[in-house]
Design an enzyme around this catalytic site. Sequence first.
Site, mmCIF file in Angstrom:
data_model
loop_
_atom_site.group_PDB
_atom_site.id
_atom_site.type_symbol
_atom_site.label_atom_id
_atom_site.label_comp_id
_atom_site.label_asym_id
_atom_site.label_seq_id
_atom_site.Cartn_x
_atom_site.Cartn_y
_atom_site.Cartn_z
ATOM 1 C CB SER A 78 -8.065 3.570 2.950
ATOM 2 O OG SER A 78 -7.183 3.027 3.914
ATOM 3 C CE LYS A 99 -3.857 1.977 2.699
ATOM 4 N NZ LYS A 99 -4.676 1.808 3.917
ATOM 5 C CB SER A 130 -8.156 0.712 5.871
ATOM 6 O OG SER A 130 -8.927 1.863 5.705
HETATM 7 N N1 GLN Z 1 -12.899 4.060 6.561
HETATM 8 C C1 GLN Z 1 -12.260 4.474 7.776
HETATM 9 C C2 GLN Z 1 -11.859 5.911 7.669
HETATM 10 O O1 GLN Z 1 -12.100 6.466 6.661
HETATM 11 C C3 GLN Z 1 -11.080 3.605 8.051
HETATM 12 C C4 GLN Z 1 -9.905 3.960 7.276
HETATM 13 C C5 GLN Z 1 -8.705 3.145 7.651
HETATM 14 O O2 GLN Z 1 -8.827 2.134 8.319
HETATM 15 N N2 GLN Z 1 -7.549 3.635 7.229
HETATM 16 O O3 GLN Z 1 -11.319 6.497 8.534
#
Ligand code: GLN
Length: 475
Positions: free
Chosen positions: A152, A77, A176
Amino acid sequence: MDLTTFDYQKLEDKIKTRELSCVDVTRAYLDKIEAARSLNAFISVYKNDALKRAEQVDKKIAANKAGQLAGLVLAVKDVLVVKGGRTTCASKVLSSFISPYDATVIEKLKAQDVIFIGKTNMDEFAMGSSNESSYFGPVKNPRDMDRVPGGSSGGSAAAVAGDLCVAALGSDTGGSIRQPASFCGVVGLKPTYGRVSRFGLVAYASSLDQIGPITKSVSDAARLLTFISGHDHRDSTSANLPVDDYMSYLDQDVKGLRIGLPKEYFAAGLDPQVEKPIREHIDVLQAAGAEIIHVSLPHTEYAIAAYYIIATAEASSNLARFDGARYGVRAQGVKDLEEMYIHSRTQGFGREVKRRIMLGTYVLSSGYYDAYYRKAQKVRTLVKDDFERALSDVDCLLTPVAPTTAFRLNEKLDDPLTMYLSDVYTVSVNLAGLPGISIPCGMDVSGLPVGLQLVGKPFDEGTIIRVADFLEKSH
Ligand code: GLN
């Protein structure tokens, strides 16, 4: 059979006995990546570097000197730094930033002769649940190109599901790793907070962020976790505890294990098509001698609100460093320093990131700190206590990963609050710092993957790996 569909477990023997060379394997993935460009899963592809490395690893195998993950083709990532390459966090602000060093997890995997194939697309600064907030455009779900891969770590999950790599690394602040794994039908493991060093992970919300693997099998997740875990003096929040051999939890039975079902996670809002395959898996566990216990996590309904206050507060502070002076994009034609900050940040950040910086700054401001930030911290403690209580009576918890399967591209883009709700079953786990794994458990009527989540006690990744592996092999 197409070798790109193999997990490392299957590939390993063929590589180590030299039936397949690392160069062959790497080339097969590079071809696949080229053919699957429409997925938009990668921001950078390490074409030459990967082949060069594969050649070196082949030589090491021939000389019997190869590491334990030799030839594992890994996607990373783009929030983790890999020396000499770009790390963009899918943001314009870092679009030309070159990493000066390797993250600890990268260093550790390099030592085992992993082959890095490239950096995957993601929501900008890991903020999102659909991978639509990337400066480099949205990622598509390989199971259905009209749908999001989740976020994400959407690029990492899509890359694994689309057979563009053997496995990938993601980061999980509120879901994420687990949510995109669930949307794409692959395995995603978020370790306990502190299990894996965050050194070299660009911070979103430091008290919640963890790095973890996204893989095609539970055994690959166990293996990668074994190698990336451990104390690191460069991350003061990394735990100084011995690392388990997670592979030893594979191929075990589940007899006598006590598995908790939190009632708040099987309530209104859960799509019956998601619930059905999960219930079938609960039956499988019961038939195999596990005990199913009903538990309650009473503060669940406050978790999303607390999460979005804490995560944005930390993000507003962490992202203050992107000011045009030290990193990335600097606005041109400005008249003074103040204007340079303002214009660089205005031009460099996307809409969702700006929304969160504003929200985070607001909840930390002196007039509102007590009403929002301090209150959210108290709720966090209550959420953590809920888990502690529930887990004192059971070995692990079983829940859905997300209330629905993958939604359509653009479906939730203009409605951030609905988007935030897709994390309802994952964020609490981060607030409590616990390990969680998402495994595919079936499909809805449209053939979209459904995920099942197992949540363990702190530093007991072993038990959730054991149950996940059992369920995977029960198919
Ligand atoms: N969807 C969650 C957020 O937008 C989690 C994102 C993540 O785990 N990086 O904060």
